[in-house]
Design a protein around this motif. Structure first.
Motif, PDB file in Angstrom:
ATOM      1  N   PHE A 253      -4.470  11.287   1.902  1.00 35.51           N
ATOM      2  CA  PHE A 253      -3.728  12.478   1.484  1.00 35.51           C
ATOM      3  C   PHE A 253      -2.297  12.164   1.065  1.00 35.51           C
ATOM      4  O   PHE A 253      -1.462  13.054   0.998  1.00 35.51           O
ATOM      5  CB  PHE A 253      -3.746  13.509   2.612  1.00 35.51           C
ATOM      6  N   LYS A 254      -2.009  10.866   0.814  1.00 31.81           N
ATOM      7  CA  LYS A 254      -0.680  10.448   0.359  1.00 31.81           C
ATOM      8  C   LYS A 254       0.425  10.983   1.275  1.00 31.81           C
ATOM      9  O   LYS A 254       1.352  11.669   0.833  1.00 31.81           O
ATOM     10  CB  LYS A 254      -0.460  10.877  -1.094  1.00 31.81           C
ATOM     11  N   THR A 255       0.298  10.651   2.546  1.00 33.30           N
ATOM     12  CA  THR A 255       1.260  11.115   3.534  1.00 33.30           C
ATOM     13  C   THR A 255       2.556  10.312   3.470  1.00 33.30           C
ATOM     14  O   THR A 255       2.567   9.139   3.095  1.00 33.30           O
ATOM     15  CB  THR A 255       0.684  10.993   4.959  1.00 33.30           C
ATOM     16  N   GLU A 256       3.645  10.956   3.865  1.00 36.90           N
ATOM     17  CA  GLU A 256       4.948  10.283   3.860  1.00 36.90           C
ATOM     18  C   GLU A 256       4.970   9.124   4.853  1.00 36.90           C
ATOM     19  O   GLU A 256       5.667   8.122   4.651  1.00 36.90           O
ATOM     20  CB  GLU A 256       6.049  11.298   4.191  1.00 36.90           C
ATOM     21  N   ALA A 257       4.211   9.266   5.933  1.00 30.06           N
ATOM     22  CA  ALA A 257       4.213   8.238   6.984  1.00 30.06           C
ATOM     23  C   ALA A 257       3.612   6.915   6.518  1.00 30.06           C
ATOM     24  O   ALA A 257       3.868   5.868   7.129  1.00 30.06           O
ATOM     25  CB  ALA A 257       3.447   8.745   8.201  1.00 30.06           C
ATOM     26  N   ALA A 258       2.823   6.938   5.448  1.00 25.03           N
ATOM     27  CA  ALA A 258       2.136   5.727   4.996  1.00 25.03           C
ATOM     28  C   ALA A 258       3.111   4.595   4.672  1.00 25.03           C
ATOM     29  O   ALA A 258       2.816   3.416   4.901  1.00 25.03           O
ATOM     30  CB  ALA A 258       1.267   6.040   3.788  1.00 25.03           C
ATOM     31  N   LYS A 259       4.289   4.951   4.162  1.00 27.89           N
ATOM     32  CA  LYS A 259       5.288   3.923   3.858  1.00 27.89           C
ATOM     33  C   LYS A 259       5.732   3.226   5.138  1.00 27.89           C
ATOM     34  O   LYS A 259       5.889   2.000   5.175  1.00 27.89           O
ATOM     35  CB  LYS A 259       6.491   4.566   3.152  1.00 27.89           C
ATOM     36  N   ASP A 260       5.908   4.013   6.187  1.00 31.24           N
ATOM     37  CA  ASP A 260       6.303   3.439   7.479  1.00 31.24           C
ATOM     38  C   ASP A 260       5.198   2.534   8.025  1.00 31.24           C
ATOM     39  O   ASP A 260       5.483   1.501   8.636  1.00 31.24           O
ATOM     40  CB  ASP A 260       6.603   4.551   8.491  1.00 31.24           C
ATOM     41  N   TRP A 261       3.934   2.938   7.818  1.00 31.25           N
ATOM     42  CA  TRP A 261       2.814   2.114   8.290  1.00 31.25           C
ATOM     43  C   TRP A 261       2.846   0.741   7.624  1.00 31.25           C
ATOM     44  O   TRP A 261       2.684  -0.278   8.280  1.00 31.25           O
ATOM     45  CB  TRP A 261       1.481   2.788   7.972  1.00 31.25           C
ATOM     46  N   THR A 262       3.061   0.751   6.317  1.00 29.22           N
ATOM     47  CA  THR A 262       3.098  -0.513   5.567  1.00 29.22           C
ATOM     48  C   THR A 262       4.260  -1.381   6.033  1.00 29.22           C
ATOM     49  O   THR A 262       4.107  -2.589   6.234  1.00 29.22           O
ATOM     50  CB  THR A 262       3.221  -0.239   4.054  1.00 29.22           C
ATOM     51  N   GLU A 263       5.424  -0.748   6.215  1.00 27.10           N
ATOM     52  CA  GLU A 263       6.602  -1.495   6.660  1.00 27.10           C
ATOM     53  C   GLU A 263       6.408  -2.069   8.060  1.00 27.10           C
ATOM     54  O   GLU A 263       7.006  -3.096   8.406  1.00 27.10           O
ATOM     55  CB  GLU A 263       7.840  -0.597   6.614  1.00 27.10           C
ATOM     56  N   ALA A 264       5.548  -1.403   8.852  1.00 30.14           N
ATOM     57  CA  ALA A 264       5.264  -1.887  10.204  1.00 30.14           C
ATOM     58  C   ALA A 264       4.217  -3.001  10.207  1.00 30.14           C
ATOM     59  O   ALA A 264       3.876  -3.530  11.265  1.00 30.14           O
ATOM     60  CB  ALA A 264       4.806  -0.729  11.085  1.00 30.14           C
ATOM     61  N   GLY A 265       3.700  -3.330   9.007  1.00 27.92           N
ATOM     62  CA  GLY A 265       2.774  -4.446   8.903  1.00 27.92           C
ATOM     63  C   GLY A 265       1.313  -4.083   8.741  1.00 27.92           C
ATOM     64  O   GLY A 265       0.447  -4.959   8.661  1.00 27.92           O
ATOM     65  N   ALA A 266       1.012  -2.783   8.692  1.00 22.00           N
ATOM     66  CA  ALA A 266      -0.389  -2.365   8.565  1.00 22.00           C
ATOM     67  C   ALA A 266      -0.871  -2.476   7.126  1.00 22.00           C
ATOM     68  O   ALA A 266      -0.091  -2.315   6.174  1.00 22.00           O
ATOM     69  CB  ALA A 266      -0.546  -0.920   9.044  1.00 22.00           C
ATOM     70  N   ILE A 267      -2.155  -2.775   6.970  1.00 20.63           N
ATOM     71  CA  ILE A 267      -2.798  -2.673   5.666  1.00 20.63           C
ATOM     72  C   ILE A 267      -3.155  -1.210   5.464  1.00 20.63           C
ATOM     73  O   ILE A 267      -3.832  -0.613   6.308  1.00 20.63           O
ATOM     74  CB  ILE A 267      -4.065  -3.543   5.598  1.00 20.63           C
ATOM     75  N   VAL A 268      -2.685  -0.612   4.382  1.00 15.42           N
ATOM     76  CA  VAL A 268      -2.923   0.805   4.108  1.00 15.42           C
ATOM     77  C   VAL A 268      -3.615   0.924   2.756  1.00 15.42           C
ATOM     78  O   VAL A 268      -3.122   0.431   1.741  1.00 15.42           O
ATOM     79  CB  VAL A 268      -1.597   1.608   4.097  1.00 15.42           C
ATOM     80  N   LEU A 269      -4.772   1.573   2.759  1.00 15.05           N
ATOM     81  CA  LEU A 269      -5.571   1.707   1.543  1.00 15.05           C
ATOM     82  C   LEU A 269      -5.879   3.188   1.271  1.00 15.05           C
ATOM     83  O   LEU A 269      -5.873   4.002   2.203  1.00 15.05           O
ATOM     84  CB  LEU A 269      -6.870   0.916   1.684  1.00 15.05           C
ATOM     85  N   PRO A 270      -6.168   3.547   0.010  1.00 13.06           N
ATOM     86  CA  PRO A 270      -6.366   4.963  -0.325  1.00 13.06           C
ATOM     87  C   PRO A 270      -7.708   5.545   0.094  1.00 13.06           C
ATOM     88  O   PRO A 270      -7.831   6.752   0.296  1.00 13.06           O
ATOM     89  CB  PRO A 270      -6.218   4.990  -1.852  1.00 13.06           C
TER      90      PRO A 270
END
Length: 255
Positions: free
Chosen positions: A222-239
């Motif tokens: 759902f293109k959440t704002e938190a996704a950027k933080d997840w990536t910066e924290a080292g998580a792999i984030v996919l659509p």
């Protein structure tokens, strides 16, 4: 020498709501339909939604896992939550009226009606099993998900091997024990490093799964704002799950 993650995996666990299925419409739609069915006007959508969030949070704190530890029947847990939702929204009905409204709401949310399955969910689960992987579901959900809702949505045992649902087990995310229980259910002495967990919450999915040694990644459908933080924290984030399958098949994920 690093090898592809897919070649080392023996099991994939998947979150349910937000990952495999989603709610259709708004909460107010279903509360409105229940009220109109007995000749009452629609409650205000925003007030009901805010009332429900407060009531649900309160019930989850007082009686976690849908009342499991308090030995509270599922229907009693939800009746208390729905009544409190209306009260917090400014609506108080007499007992007979509320019972009629509640029965309709409880029945609706125990069916396939308020949910939709993401188009990639079933193909991904079937692909995972075709790779010889054991597939498990790990969800903060009540017993009707396993017994009624998922089968009604066509997500049955042709797609997954085992389920761990908080309302049945008495453990809920983000408690890492729910992931340890998933390992036990997977059987075959599967080790944490042989499991990939897929979810949509850093706090409830990624963090606790990683804490016991599983691999993990997150979906941002759902293109959440938190996704950027997840990536910066080292998580792999996919659509979506299509991207997960493509990544696994590409052998770019190494371990």
């Amino acid at each position: 020498m690093a090898v592809s993650l897919l070649s080392k995996l023996r099991c994939i666990t998947v979150d349910v709501t937000g990952t495999l299925i989603a709610y259709k419409g708004e909460l107010g739609d279903y509360y409105c339909m229940a009220a109109k069915a007995i000749g009452l006007p629609c409650p205000d959508y925003k007030r009901v939604h805010e009332g429900f969030k407060l009531a649900y949070t309160d019930m989850a704190q007082k009686y976690p896992c849908f009342g499991f530890h308090a030995k509270m029947p599922n229907i009693v847990w939800w009746k208390t939550c729905v009544r409190d939702s209306f009260v917090k929204a400014g609506y108080e009905y007499d007992e007979e009226t509320f019972e009629k409204i509640f029965r309709r709401i409880y029945s609706t949310f125990g069916s396939a009606a308020p949910y939709s399955v993401f188009q990639d969910s079933r193909p991904f689960l079937r692909w995972a099993r075709s790779q010889g992987l054991i597939v498990g579901l790990v969800s903060n959900a009540e017993y009707r998900y396993q017994e009624v809702i998922l089968p009604a949505l066509g997500l049955n045992k042709a797609e997954w091997d085992f389920g761990v649902f908080s309302g049945i087990e008495g453990i809920e995310k983000p408690d890492p024990r729910i992931y340890k229980l998933a390992l036990e259910r997977a059987g075959n002495n599967i080790a944490p490093e042989e499991v990939l967990h897929i979810g949509d919450s850093m706090r409830k999915d990624y963090g606790p799964a990683k804490s016991i040694g599983m691999h993990a990644l997150l979906l941002d459908r759902f293109k959440t704002e938190a996704a950027k933080d997840w990536t910066e924290a080292g998580a792999i984030v996919l659509p979506d799950l299509v991207a997960v399958q493509q990544l696994l098949e590409s052998d770019k994920l190494k371990c």
